[in-house]
Design a protein around this motif. Structure first.
Motif, PDB file in Angstrom:
ATOM      1  N   GLY A  15     -67.166 -18.758 -75.548  1.00 19.63           N
ATOM      2  CA  GLY A  15     -66.977 -18.264 -74.183  1.00 19.63           C
ATOM      3  C   GLY A  15     -66.883 -19.353 -73.133  1.00 19.63           C
ATOM      4  O   GLY A  15     -67.190 -19.117 -71.970  1.00 19.63           O
ATOM      5  N   CYS A  16     -66.416 -20.530 -73.509  1.00 18.91           N
ATOM      6  CA  CYS A  16     -66.345 -21.650 -72.565  1.00 18.91           C
ATOM      7  C   CYS A  16     -65.162 -21.535 -71.596  1.00 18.91           C
ATOM      8  O   CYS A  16     -65.147 -22.188 -70.561  1.00 18.91           O
ATOM      9  N   MET A  17     -64.192 -20.721 -71.952  1.00 18.18           N
ATOM     10  CA  MET A  17     -62.993 -20.467 -71.149  1.00 18.18           C
ATOM     11  C   MET A  17     -62.073 -21.687 -71.031  1.00 18.18           C
ATOM     12  O   MET A  17     -61.106 -21.660 -70.287  1.00 18.18           O
ATOM     13  N   LYS A  18     -62.349 -22.769 -71.752  1.00 18.55           N
ATOM     14  CA  LYS A  18     -61.494 -23.952 -71.700  1.00 18.55           C
ATOM     15  C   LYS A  18     -60.140 -23.693 -72.339  1.00 18.55           C
ATOM     16  O   LYS A  18     -59.172 -24.382 -72.029  1.00 18.55           O
ATOM     17  N   CYS A  19     -60.060 -22.697 -73.193  1.00 16.97           N
ATOM     18  CA  CYS A  19     -58.782 -22.358 -73.828  1.00 16.97           C
ATOM     19  C   CYS A  19     -57.752 -21.933 -72.788  1.00 16.97           C
ATOM     20  O   CYS A  19     -56.547 -22.108 -72.986  1.00 16.97           O
ATOM     21  N   ARG A  20     -58.211 -21.386 -71.669  1.00 14.90           N
ATOM     22  CA  ARG A  20     -57.295 -20.939 -70.619  1.00 14.90           C
ATOM     23  C   ARG A  20     -56.517 -22.124 -70.048  1.00 14.90           C
ATOM     24  O   ARG A  20     -55.319 -22.050 -69.859  1.00 14.90           O
TER      25      ARG A  20
END
Length: 157
Positions: A15-20
């Motif tokens: 759930g780090c959201m760095k993939c966005r």
């Protein structure tokens, strides 16, 4: 290519959201990355899942969670952008709950809905769904379910 999600070796999404921002999961490369690459290059998908608690299986959900940027990007204001727009898809699911209770209660309906949600964000065109209820007491697939699966499959041509 047939992918059995239960056989994949994948770390859970953190759930780090760095993939966005990075356009791919930042976790060390594993089977989720490999399958994501295959999804990107595929002309279409047929997603099958057993129904658990009115939802898709946990390994399939994990695969989807790890491949958010394969299916969608985001505008600066957070509005989703489909990355697989126009590709074809179908959903197949099975559950032990007999007809019509598998749809009265959100069993099969819930599993189909959750997979369709991912496909919708990705921009896929859904060609159909195939549902096999009552598997606990079945020795084989109903003829009507098999013929529906064939009809949906022919739409990929």
């Amino acid at each position: 290519e047939w992918v059995h999600a239960y056989d994949l070796i994948m770390k859970p999404c953190i759930g780090c959201m760095k993939c966005r921002a990075e356009n791919q999961c930042i976790l060390p490369r594993d089977d989720a990355h490999r399958v994501g690459d295959n999804i990107k290059s595929a002309d279409g998908l047929i997603i099958g899942t057993p129904t658990y608690w009115g939802n898709m299986s946990a390994p399939l959900k994990l695969l989807f969670d790890r491949n958010v940027p394969v299916f969608m990007g985001e505008k600066p204001n957070g509005i989703p952008i489909p990355r697989q727009k126009g590709k074809l898809a179908a959903v197949a699911t099975a559950c032990t709950t007999p007809w019509p209770f598998n749809f009265i209660f959100p069993e099969s309906r819930g599993a189909v809905r959750s997979v369709k949600e991912v496909l919708n964000y990705g921009g896929y065109k859904l060609l159909g769904k195939v549902v096999q209820p009552g598997t606990k007491n079945k020795k084989s697939i109903d003829q009507s379910v098999e013929s529906k699966a064939r009809r949906v499959g022919k739409k990929f041509r």
